[in-house]
Design a protein around this motif. Structure first.
Motif: not given
Length: 307
Positions: A4-10, A108-116
Motif C-alpha cells: 500500500p502507498p505510504l504517505e509522509r506529512k507534517l 506516516l499515513v498507511k491503510n487509513g492509520d497514522i504512526f511514527g
C-alpha cells in the motif's frame, strides 16, 4: 502483491486517554461504557468541528490529526472544558477525565492509520499530563506562545521511551471552567464556495423535509406516551424508514416499555444527535430530563437557539 502507498506529512497530533478507565470498568462496566459513550460523543464532535480527523479509537483512547496546531490546541482545551461540565452532573465515583498530549511532527499515513515518532511523542505527552490537563511539546509551545489565551509551564526535559533525545515538556495553564471556544453544534467550517453551493442545493428541499420530520416526531411522541406495542407497530408501518425505527423495534423487544433501559435511551439519543435539530433535542429532554445525555442535549439546544 504491491505494498500500500505510504504517505509522509507534517501534522499536529492530539492523543487523549481516560484516567483510571480500568478502575471505572471494574466498578461498573455498563455505567462506565454509558459514560464513555456520552463523553466520546462530545469529544468527537469537538475534534471534527476543529477540522480534526480521528484515527485511533481503541477503548478509552483517542488519536486525532489536525492540519493546524492552533486547531489542535483549541480542540484540546474545549474538550477539557466540556468534560468538566459533563462531569458536574455525575457522582464523583463515576466522573471520567481525560489526559491530553499534543505534538507537531512528521507522521506516516498507511491503510487509513497514522504512526511514527510524531504520534509516539503525543502519546507520551498525554501520559505526563495531569488529570483533566494538557501537555505539549516545545515545538507546539513555540508556535502557540503569542496566539492563544493560555500560558505554558516548563516541566523540563524528560526521557521518552523509544525516542533518542530528551523531550522538553510544557504544561498548559488554562481555565477548565471557561466556555469552550469551539461551537459544539456547528459543522466544520467550509469554504465560501462550498457553503454557497450546499445552501443553494438544499434550500428547495429544506422546508418540506422539516415538515415531514415534524409530522413524524409528533406521531412518535404520541406513540411513546402511550407505550403500547400495537402503536409501535403502527409507527413502523407508517414510517418504515423513519428516524425512530431502531428505537421502536427495541421497545417491541422489551415488551413496550423502555423507561429505565439505558440501551433504549442510547438508541434514542443516537437518533436525536444525527438529526441535529431543536425539535428532536426537545423531545429527548422531555423523555429523559435527567438522562445520560441531557447535559449535551442542553448545550446543543442552546447553540442551535443562539444561531
Amino acid at each position: 502483491m504491491e505494498a500500500p502507498p505510504l504517505e509522509r506529512k507534517l501534522a499536529a497530533i492530539l492523543a487523549a486517554d481516560v484516567e483510571g478507565y480500568s478502575r471505572l470498568m471494574n466498578g461498573d462496566e455498563e455505567q462506565t461504557l454509558a459514560t464513555l459513550t456520552s463523553h466520546r460523543t462530545i469529544v468527537d464532535a469537538l475534534i471534527e468541528n476543529a477540522h480534526g480527523q480521528i484515527f485511533g479509537t481503541a477503548g478509552d483512547s483517542v488519536l486525532a490529526e489536525f492540519p493546524s496546531i492552533v486547531h489542535a490546541f483549541n480542540s484540546a482545551v474545549a474538550i477539557q472544558q466540556a468534560m468538566w461540565r459533563a462531569n458536574q452532573e455525575l457522582p464523583e465515583d463515576r466522573r471520567m477525565n481525560f489526559r491530553i498530549g499534543i505534538n507537531v511532527g512528521d507522521v506516516l499515513v498507511k491503510n487509513g492509520d497514522i504512526f511514527g515518532d510524531g504520534v509516539n511523542i503525543a502519546a507520551r505527552l498525554e501520559g505526563l499530563a495531569d488529570v483533566g490537563g494538557i501537555c505539549v511539546s516545545r515545538g507546539v509551545r513555540d508556535h502557540l506562545r503569542d496566539r492563544v489565551d493560555a500560558t505554558f509551564e516548563d516541566l523540563g526535559e524528560h526521557s521518552i521511551k523509544n525516542i533518542a533525545r530528551p523531550l522538553r515538556v510544557f504544561r498548559v495553564i488554562f481555565d477548565p471552567e471557561g466556555d469552550p471556544a469551539i461551537d459544539l453544534a456547528a459543522s466544520p467550517v467550509e469554504s465560501p464556495e462550498t457553503s454557497s453551493f450546499v445552501e443553494q442545493s438544499l434550500s428547495q428541499d429544506r422546508d418540506s423535509d422539516d415538515e415531514g420530520h415534524r409530522v413524524e416526531l409528533a406521531f412518535w411522541e404520541s406513540v411513546q406516551e402511550g407505550d403500547d406495542p400495537a402503536e409501535y407497530l403502527l409507527y413502523l408501518e407508517r414510517f418504515p424508514n423513519g428516524q425512530f425505527v431502531e428505537l421502536a423495534n427495541a421497545r417491541l423487544e422489551s415488551g413496550g416499555t423502555g423507561e429505565h433501559d439505558p440501551g433504549i435511551e442510547l438508541a434514542f439519543w443516537e437518533t436525536v444527535r444525527e438529526a441535529g435539530n431543536s425539535e428532536m433535542l426537545e423531545a429527548y429532554l422531555a423523555k429523559y430530563p435527567q438522562g445520560q445525555f441531557s447535559d449535551l442535549a442542553n448545550i446543543m439546544l442552546g447553540e442551535l437557539r443562539g444561531s
